[in-house]
Design a protein around this motif. Structure first.
Motif, PDB file in Angstrom:
ATOM      1  N   ILE A   7     -17.444  -2.073  18.553  1.00  0.00           N
ATOM      2  CA  ILE A   7     -18.569  -1.682  19.226  1.00  0.00           C
ATOM      3  C   ILE A   7     -19.691  -0.653  17.724  1.00  0.00           C
ATOM      4  N   GLY A   8     -21.281  -0.967  17.659  1.00  0.00           N
ATOM      5  CA  GLY A   8     -21.696  -0.017  16.829  1.00  0.00           C
ATOM      6  C   GLY A   8     -22.494   0.445  17.930  1.00  0.00           C
ATOM      7  N   ARG A   9     -23.428   1.882  17.422  1.00  0.00           N
ATOM      8  CA  ARG A   9     -24.125   2.999  17.791  1.00  0.00           C
ATOM      9  C   ARG A   9     -25.373   2.759  17.439  1.00  0.00           C
ATOM     10  N   ILE A  10     -26.631   3.092  18.650  1.00  0.00           N
ATOM     11  CA  ILE A  10     -27.665   3.528  18.691  1.00  0.00           C
ATOM     12  C   ILE A  10     -27.537   4.998  18.964  1.00  0.00           C
ATOM     13  N   GLY A  11     -28.086   5.674  17.774  1.00  0.00           N
ATOM     14  CA  GLY A  11     -28.429   6.570  18.289  1.00  0.00           C
ATOM     15  C   GLY A  11     -30.114   7.883  18.536  1.00  0.00           C
ATOM     16  N   LEU A  12     -30.047   7.964  20.048  1.00  0.00           N
ATOM     17  CA  LEU A  12     -31.630   9.150  20.307  1.00  0.00           C
ATOM     18  C   LEU A  12     -31.346  10.363  20.168  1.00  0.00           C
ATOM     19  N   MET A  13     -32.860  10.791  19.248  1.00  0.00           N
ATOM     20  CA  MET A  13     -33.198  12.008  18.994  1.00  0.00           C
ATOM     21  C   MET A  13     -34.937  12.790  20.023  1.00  0.00           C
ATOM     22  N   HIS A  14     -34.404  13.540  20.534  1.00  0.00           N
ATOM     23  CA  HIS A  14     -35.254  13.251  21.392  1.00  0.00           C
ATOM     24  C   HIS A  14     -34.953  15.303  21.982  1.00  0.00           C
ATOM     25  N   LYS A  16     -37.526  17.741  24.906  1.00  0.00           N
ATOM     26  CA  LYS A  16     -37.397  18.385  26.717  1.00  0.00           C
ATOM     27  C   LYS A  16     -37.532  16.830  27.626  1.00  0.00           C
ATOM     28  N   GLU A  17     -38.341  15.986  27.105  1.00  0.00           N
ATOM     29  CA  GLU A  17     -38.530  15.153  27.494  1.00  0.00           C
ATOM     30  C   GLU A  17     -37.467  14.181  27.619  1.00  0.00           C
ATOM     31  N   THR A  18     -37.099  13.802  28.940  1.00  0.00           N
ATOM     32  CA  THR A  18     -35.748  13.016  29.660  1.00  0.00           C
ATOM     33  C   THR A  18     -35.628  11.755  29.770  1.00  0.00           C
ATOM     34  N   GLU A  19     -36.646  11.632  31.234  1.00  0.00           N
ATOM     35  CA  GLU A  19     -36.020  10.286  31.880  1.00  0.00           C
ATOM     36  C   GLU A  19     -36.407   8.875  30.955  1.00  0.00           C
ATOM     37  N   PHE A  20     -37.447   8.971  29.632  1.00  0.00           N
ATOM     38  CA  PHE A  20     -37.725   8.155  28.535  1.00  0.00           C
ATOM     39  C   PHE A  20     -36.484   7.280  28.009  1.00  0.00           C
ATOM     40  N   PRO A  21     -36.225   8.814  27.016  1.00  0.00           N
ATOM     41  CA  PRO A  21     -34.290   8.486  26.555  1.00  0.00           C
ATOM     42  C   PRO A  21     -33.401   8.486  27.107  1.00  0.00           C
ATOM     43  N   GLU A  22     -33.444   8.785  28.830  1.00  0.00           N
ATOM     44  CA  GLU A  22     -32.352   8.610  29.235  1.00  0.00           C
ATOM     45  C   GLU A  22     -32.015   6.620  30.350  1.00  0.00           C
ATOM     46  N   ALA A  38     -25.821   3.142  22.701  1.00  0.00           N
ATOM     47  CA  ALA A  38     -26.235   4.475  22.618  1.00  0.00           C
ATOM     48  C   ALA A  38     -25.777   5.400  23.286  1.00  0.00           C
ATOM     49  N   GLU A  39     -26.556   6.562  22.690  1.00  0.00           N
ATOM     50  CA  GLU A  39     -26.066   7.887  23.227  1.00  0.00           C
ATOM     51  C   GLU A  39     -27.282   9.022  22.101  1.00  0.00           C
ATOM     52  N   SER A  40     -27.212   9.913  23.070  1.00  0.00           N
ATOM     53  CA  SER A  40     -27.976  11.623  22.307  1.00  0.00           C
ATOM     54  C   SER A  40     -27.158  11.934  21.097  1.00  0.00           C
ATOM     55  N   ILE A  41     -27.828  11.817  19.780  1.00  0.00           N
ATOM     56  CA  ILE A  41     -27.342  12.312  18.941  1.00  0.00           C
ATOM     57  C   ILE A  41     -26.864  13.986  19.234  1.00  0.00           C
ATOM     58  N   LYS A  42     -25.815  14.182  18.833  1.00  0.00           N
ATOM     59  CA  LYS A  42     -25.782  15.889  18.229  1.00  0.00           C
ATOM     60  C   LYS A  42     -25.203  16.245  16.977  1.00  0.00           C
ATOM     61  N   TYR A  54     -23.426   5.724  13.288  1.00  0.00           N
ATOM     62  CA  TYR A  54     -25.071   4.854  13.509  1.00  0.00           C
ATOM     63  C   TYR A  54     -25.915   3.529  13.374  1.00  0.00           C
ATOM     64  N   ARG A  55     -26.077   2.813  13.638  1.00  0.00           N
ATOM     65  CA  ARG A  55     -26.345   1.542  12.830  1.00  0.00           C
ATOM     66  C   ARG A  55     -27.423   1.834  12.985  1.00  0.00           C
ATOM     67  N   LEU A  56     -28.649   2.934  13.937  1.00  0.00           N
ATOM     68  CA  LEU A  56     -29.717   2.468  13.859  1.00  0.00           C
ATOM     69  C   LEU A  56     -30.160   3.845  15.011  1.00  0.00           C
ATOM     70  N   ILE A  57     -30.875   4.710  14.761  1.00  0.00           N
ATOM     71  CA  ILE A  57     -31.043   5.143  15.619  1.00  0.00           C
ATOM     72  C   ILE A  57     -33.145   6.316  16.007  1.00  0.00           C
ATOM     73  N   ILE A  58     -33.044   5.738  17.268  1.00  0.00           N
ATOM     74  CA  ILE A  58     -34.213   6.348  17.515  1.00  0.00           C
ATOM     75  C   ILE A  58     -35.046   8.117  17.571  1.00  0.00           C
ATOM     76  N   ASP A  59     -35.913   8.242  16.999  1.00  0.00           N
ATOM     77  CA  ASP A  59     -36.429   9.233  17.002  1.00  0.00           C
ATOM     78  C   ASP A  59     -37.341   9.969  17.808  1.00  0.00           C
ATOM     79  N   ARG A  60     -37.073  10.459  18.318  1.00  0.00           N
ATOM     80  CA  ARG A  60     -38.653  11.378  19.773  1.00  0.00           C
ATOM     81  C   ARG A  60     -38.390  12.636  18.856  1.00  0.00           C
ATOM     82  N   ILE A  61     -38.524  12.766  18.149  1.00  0.00           N
ATOM     83  CA  ILE A  61     -38.493  15.151  18.261  1.00  0.00           C
ATOM     84  C   ILE A  61     -38.838  15.196  16.809  1.00  0.00           C
TER      85      ILE A  61
END
Length: 325
Positions: A7-14, A16-22, A38-42, A54-61
């Protein structure tokens, strides 16, 4: 979250916003949970030989946290795909962007870049020998006219914009701008305003927008087909030129004339209460589909940069977990 080697991972960095990344995380896991999760990155401290799972990271922050930008650039060096590419995001400025887009024959406001009002203790008058003082304010004003907008050259979205109606107002606010590099820009009048959400440089969602109240119109009549196609085509060209996988492009529309007034918003606010449930679902779905597709193809932001071509660097980035069909 327990992930098997298949299984490959997609990470999200965000932030205080929660609705959209979740919502994006939930959509990815629901659509491709057996292959992509997918999961939030630490992250904490990052050594040079850090191996990213992670294969890919979506950056929001990262635009708010410089350390995150350094982390993401390092991940690109290791072969990760990042939405949006932090190298381009980190160096973007409005003046360059307006110059670039105007050369694509897309109408933009008349724009002037201004040197900073002040420079702090690290810069002396001797360091400014190439600068012309005082500025020719009459020439600036004759070019942009009034009303005009004064704003920092590198802020995203509509942050810190000031509308000025006279030379006195322009000089007053410029004198308060400190060390920021500013631009002054023609204020485009319009009959209505359209914000286009652009995903993957090709999927475009135009929505009627009220820039004065920062609100979307949920009950506006559909755009004429010809106008909608023009807005979509211009938005695609702009985002292809700027390299943004996620962005918004704002157009002022009067009759059959359109003017691109803002296109430096690669972390647009996306809230269901603001854009409406249907539009929110469109943005979530298209971003999730883009991330899944790039992750499955093992796409990398690596070869978007000139250092990829340096002979001593490996031609292929570090391989991560493979996804089997």
């Amino acid at each position: 979250m327990n992930l098997t080697p298949r299984i490959g991972r997609i990470g999200l960095m965000h932030g205080k916003e929660t609705e959209f990344p979740e919502a994006v995380i939930e959509r990815i896991n629901r659509k491709n949970g057996d292959q992509i999760q997918a999961e939030s990155i630490k992250i904490g401290d990052i050594p040079l030989d850090y191996e990213c799972n992670y294969r890919l990271i979506i950056d929001r922050i990262s635009y708010k946290v410089p350390y995150y930008q350094s982390f993401l650039k390092s991940m690109i060096l290791g072969g990760i795909y990042v939405i949006n590419d932090p190298f381009w995001f980190d160096t973007s400025d409005r003046f360059f962007n307006f110059g670039l887009i105007s050369r694509l024959n897309i109408p933009t406001p008349k724009t002037v870049c201004l040197p900073s009002h002040s420079y702090g203790d690290q810069v002396s008058n001797k360091d400014l020998t190439n600068m012309i003082f005082p500025l020719d304010w009459d020439r600036v004003i004759n070019y942009t006219k009034f009303p005009a907008i004064l704003k920092p050259y590198n802020d995203i979205g509509w942050q810190n914009e000031i509308t000025v109606q006279s030379k006195e107002e322009l000089l007053y606010h410029y004198n308060q701008s400190g060390t920021a590099t500013m631009i002054v820009q023609e204020l485009i009048q319009y009959e209505f305003f359209v914000r286009c959400f652009v995903i993957g440089k090709k999927h475009v969602l135009p929505i009627i927008y009220d820039p004065k109240n920062r609100s979307f119109s949920s009950d506006a009549a559909p755009l004429p087909i010809e106008l909608e196609l023009r807005l979509k085509s211009k938005s695609q060209r702009i985002c292809q030129a700027l390299g943004y996988d996620m962005n918004t492009v704002d157009f002022a529309v009067t009759g059959d004339k359109i003017c691109a007034v803002d296109f430096m918003n690669p972390v647009p606010a996306v809230r269901s209460e603001g854009v409406g449930d249907q539009n929110f679902d469109w943005v979530v779905g298209h971003l999730a589909d883009l991330a899944i597709d790039l992750a499955k193809r093992e796409a990398s932001s690596y070869d978007n940069h000139h250092w990829y071509r340096v002979e001593k660097l490996p031609k292929k980035p570090r391989l991560r977990q493979s996804i089997k069909s």
